[in-house]
Each structure stands twice: as structure tokens, then as C-alpha cells.
Design a protein around this motif. Structure first.
Motif, mmCIF file in Angstrom:
data_model
loop_
_atom_site.group_PDB
_atom_site.id
_atom_site.type_symbol
_atom_site.label_atom_id
_atom_site.label_comp_id
_atom_site.label_asym_id
_atom_site.label_seq_id
_atom_site.Cartn_x
_atom_site.Cartn_y
_atom_site.Cartn_z
ATOM 1 N N TYR A 92 0.855 -1.178 0.000
ATOM 2 C CA TYR A 92 0.000 0.000 0.000
ATOM 3 C C TYR A 92 0.898 1.238 0.000
ATOM 4 O O TYR A 92 1.868 1.300 0.759
ATOM 5 N N PHE A 93 0.561 2.211 -0.835
ATOM 6 C CA PHE A 93 1.311 3.453 -0.904
ATOM 7 C C PHE A 93 0.372 4.599 -0.577
ATOM 8 O O PHE A 93 -0.636 4.800 -1.260
ATOM 9 N N ILE A 94 0.708 5.331 0.483
ATOM 10 C CA ILE A 94 -0.136 6.429 0.932
ATOM 11 C C ILE A 94 0.645 7.729 0.816
ATOM 12 O O ILE A 94 1.694 7.892 1.446
ATOM 13 N N LEU A 95 0.145 8.630 -0.008
ATOM 14 C CA LEU A 95 0.727 9.964 -0.121
ATOM 15 C C LEU A 95 0.024 10.842 0.908
ATOM 16 O O LEU A 95 -1.058 11.372 0.667
ATOM 17 N N ASN A 96 0.606 10.937 2.072
ATOM 18 C CA ASN A 96 0.037 11.700 3.177
ATOM 19 C C ASN A 96 0.552 13.135 3.118
ATOM 20 O O ASN A 96 1.707 13.378 2.786
ATOM 21 N N TYR A 97 -0.350 14.072 3.404
ATOM 22 C CA TYR A 97 0.072 15.467 3.445
ATOM 23 C C TYR A 97 -0.810 16.255 4.389
ATOM 24 O O TYR A 97 -1.906 15.838 4.748
ATOM 25 N N VAL A 98 -0.276 17.392 4.819
ATOM 26 C CA VAL A 98 -1.003 18.370 5.623
ATOM 27 C C VAL A 98 -0.901 19.692 4.856
ATOM 28 O O VAL A 98 -0.232 19.767 3.826
ATOM 29 N N THR A 99 -1.532 20.731 5.353
ATOM 30 C CA THR A 99 -1.456 22.013 4.650
ATOM 31 C C THR A 99 0.001 22.455 4.556
ATOM 32 O O THR A 99 0.829 22.117 5.404
ATOM 33 N N GLU A 100 0.287 23.217 3.524
ATOM 34 C CA GLU A 100 1.663 23.689 3.335
ATOM 35 C C GLU A 100 2.141 24.507 4.531
ATOM 36 O O GLU A 100 3.273 24.362 4.979
ATOM 37 N N THR A 145 4.146 14.257 -9.280
ATOM 38 C CA THR A 145 4.688 13.125 -10.042
ATOM 39 C C THR A 145 4.230 11.794 -9.454
ATOM 40 O O THR A 145 3.951 10.848 -10.208
ATOM 41 N N ALA A 146 4.131 11.698 -8.142
ATOM 42 C CA ALA A 146 3.660 10.450 -7.523
ATOM 43 C C ALA A 146 2.200 10.188 -7.903
ATOM 44 O O ALA A 146 1.842 9.066 -8.276
ATOM 45 N N ILE A 147 1.385 11.218 -7.819
ATOM 46 C CA ILE A 147 -0.035 11.054 -8.181
ATOM 47 C C ILE A 147 -0.152 10.642 -9.645
ATOM 48 O O ILE A 147 -0.881 9.705 -9.981
ATOM 49 N N LYS A 148 0.557 11.317 -10.502
ATOM 50 C CA LYS A 148 0.495 11.004 -11.937
ATOM 51 C C LYS A 148 0.972 9.580 -12.205
ATOM 52 O O LYS A 148 0.352 8.837 -12.966
ATOM 53 N N TRP A 149 2.065 9.172 -11.569
ATOM 54 C CA TRP A 149 2.629 7.845 -11.823
ATOM 55 C C TRP A 149 1.686 6.740 -11.352
ATOM 56 O O TRP A 149 1.425 5.784 -12.072
ATOM 57 N N ILE A 155 -3.688 -0.757 -12.244
ATOM 58 C CA ILE A 155 -3.202 -1.727 -11.250
ATOM 59 C C ILE A 155 -2.467 -0.998 -10.130
ATOM 60 O O ILE A 155 -2.705 -1.250 -8.949
ATOM 61 N N ARG A 156 -1.583 -0.081 -10.490
ATOM 62 C CA ARG A 156 -0.874 0.694 -9.466
ATOM 63 C C ARG A 156 -1.853 1.550 -8.667
ATOM 64 O O ARG A 156 -1.714 1.692 -7.449
ATOM 65 N N ASN A 157 -2.832 2.113 -9.352
ATOM 66 C CA ASN A 157 -3.781 3.009 -8.698
ATOM 67 C C ASN A 157 -4.557 2.305 -7.576
ATOM 68 O O ASN A 157 -4.940 2.930 -6.596
ATOM 69 N N LYS A 158 -4.764 0.996 -7.708
ATOM 70 C CA LYS A 158 -5.471 0.239 -6.660
ATOM 71 C C LYS A 158 -4.668 0.186 -5.366
ATOM 72 O O LYS A 158 -5.232 -0.046 -4.302
#
Length: 192
Positions: A92-100, A145-149, A155-158
Motif C-alpha cells: 500500500y502506498f499512501i501519499l500523506n500530506y497536511v497544509t503547506e 509526479t507520484a499522483i500522476k505515476w 493496477i498501481r492506482n489500486k
């Protein structure tokens, strides 16, 4: 064997509360320096040697806060998401973020700002403003770039989740990994 979980957002993006949730739900967590081995440095070294990115640090389930800085060696380990995916396609890959603003405030209050000022550009150290600009530029580039990739391939998006830690309900993460893990949302401790 259950799949790995990689939090690939920038450090200081609610990584500690996320680590606590995972740990309190029974998952082993590796972050920054685990067992005296820095994650970013170890992953980079393994990849350069042509090895599995997690060789010698594969005993955990969750990996987060993959940043390293020493002298002129500055590594944002989250940049290795492609190589981690190649080695662990069921993870599982989670792109976690908070406000800038929140992210910058946290990062600037850490020793990282002072350390990054030691980076030399054209023989001169970076000013604090230049360091912050580099961070902000990298953050935007990394996220886009991570979101786009991940989203460019079904399959990756899952295996990919974008998590706005400040505003998304934690059930978004709980549901995302529920096939393999039972996270206790009652253990979630984060406020904006």
C-alpha cells in the motif's frame, strides 16, 4: 505474508500520529532511524548496489519519514516510490500530506532547517529562504509526479491513496488497508 505499507508523503506531514495509529493497531513501524539504520540512506545504498530496497530493514510492515541529511548528503527517501513499488507491487502506498503552512512550520522548527543550510550551492551555503523554497518546490513536484505515476496505471492506482491528514476522515485510510489490516480508528490522535 501481509503487504508492506509505505507513507510516501514528506516528513512532518503527520507522520508521528500515523505511525502511532499503525503501531497501536499492531503493525511494526520503521521510521527515520530504525535500529540505527536510517531508512532513506539504507534504501539508497541498497538500490545503488542493485539490491532489494529494504534489504536489512525488511522486518517492519510500515515505513514512514524517509529523510536523511548528513554533511552534503541530503536524501528525501520518498522519491524511491517507483523502486519500492517494483520490489513490493502488493504494498500500500499512501501519499500523506497536511497544509503547506502546517508542514513548513513543523519542518522549520526541526533541526532539519539548520542542517539544510549547510548545503553548498556555487560554494555558498543556502539561506533559510532558499532552503524553504527548495523544500516547497520538491514537495509540489513529488506530490504531482507520484499522483500522476500511480494513477496512470489502473493496477498501481489500486495500491495508492492520497490522504489529506488534516481534512480527510481517518476512515479513508482504515478502509483502504482493511483487506489486510484492522486499524483501530479510536487510536487516531490528530487535530488541525
Amino acid at each position: 505474508m501481509n503487504p508492506k505499507i509505505f507513507f510516501i508523503g514528506m516528513d512532518h506531514s503527520a507522520n508521528q500520529p500515523l505511525s502511532d495509529l499503525m503501531r497501536d493497531s499492531g503493525c511494526s513501524v520503521a521510521s527515520v532511524s530504525s535500529g540505527r539504520r536510517n531508512l532513506a540512506k539504507t534504501i539508497k545504498r541498497n538500490l545503488v548496489a542493485g539490491n532489494d530496497p529494504l534489504l536489512t530493514i525488511s522486518d517492519s510492515i510500515v515505513y514512514t519519514e524517509m529523510t536523511y541529511f548528513e554533511n552534503d548528503d541530503y536524501i528525501e527517501g520518498n522519491q524511491y516510490y517507483r523502486q519500492l513499488y517494483e520490489a513490493y507491487p502488493d504494498a500500500y502506498f499512501i501519499l500523506n500530506y497536511v497544509t503547506e503552512a502546517s508542514w513548513l512550520a513543523s519542518r522549520m522548527s526541526s533541526p532539519l532547517l539548520e542542517k539544510c543550510q549547510q548545503i553548498m550551492v556555487a560554494g555558498k551555503p543556502l539561506t533559510p529562504r532558499e532552503v524553504v523554497w527548495e523544500w516547497m518546490t520538491y514537495r509540489v513536484q513529488h506530490q504531482s509526479t507520484a499522483i500522476k505515476w500511480f494513477t496512470s496505471d489502473p493496477i498501481r492506482n489500486k495500491q495508492f491513496l492520497v490522504l489529506d491528514v488534516a481534512y480527510d476522515d481517518i476512515s479513508k485510510l482504515v478502509n483502504f488497508v482493511s483487506k489486510d489490516y484492522t486499524l483501530d480508528s479510536n487510536q487516531w490522535m490528530f487535530s488541525v
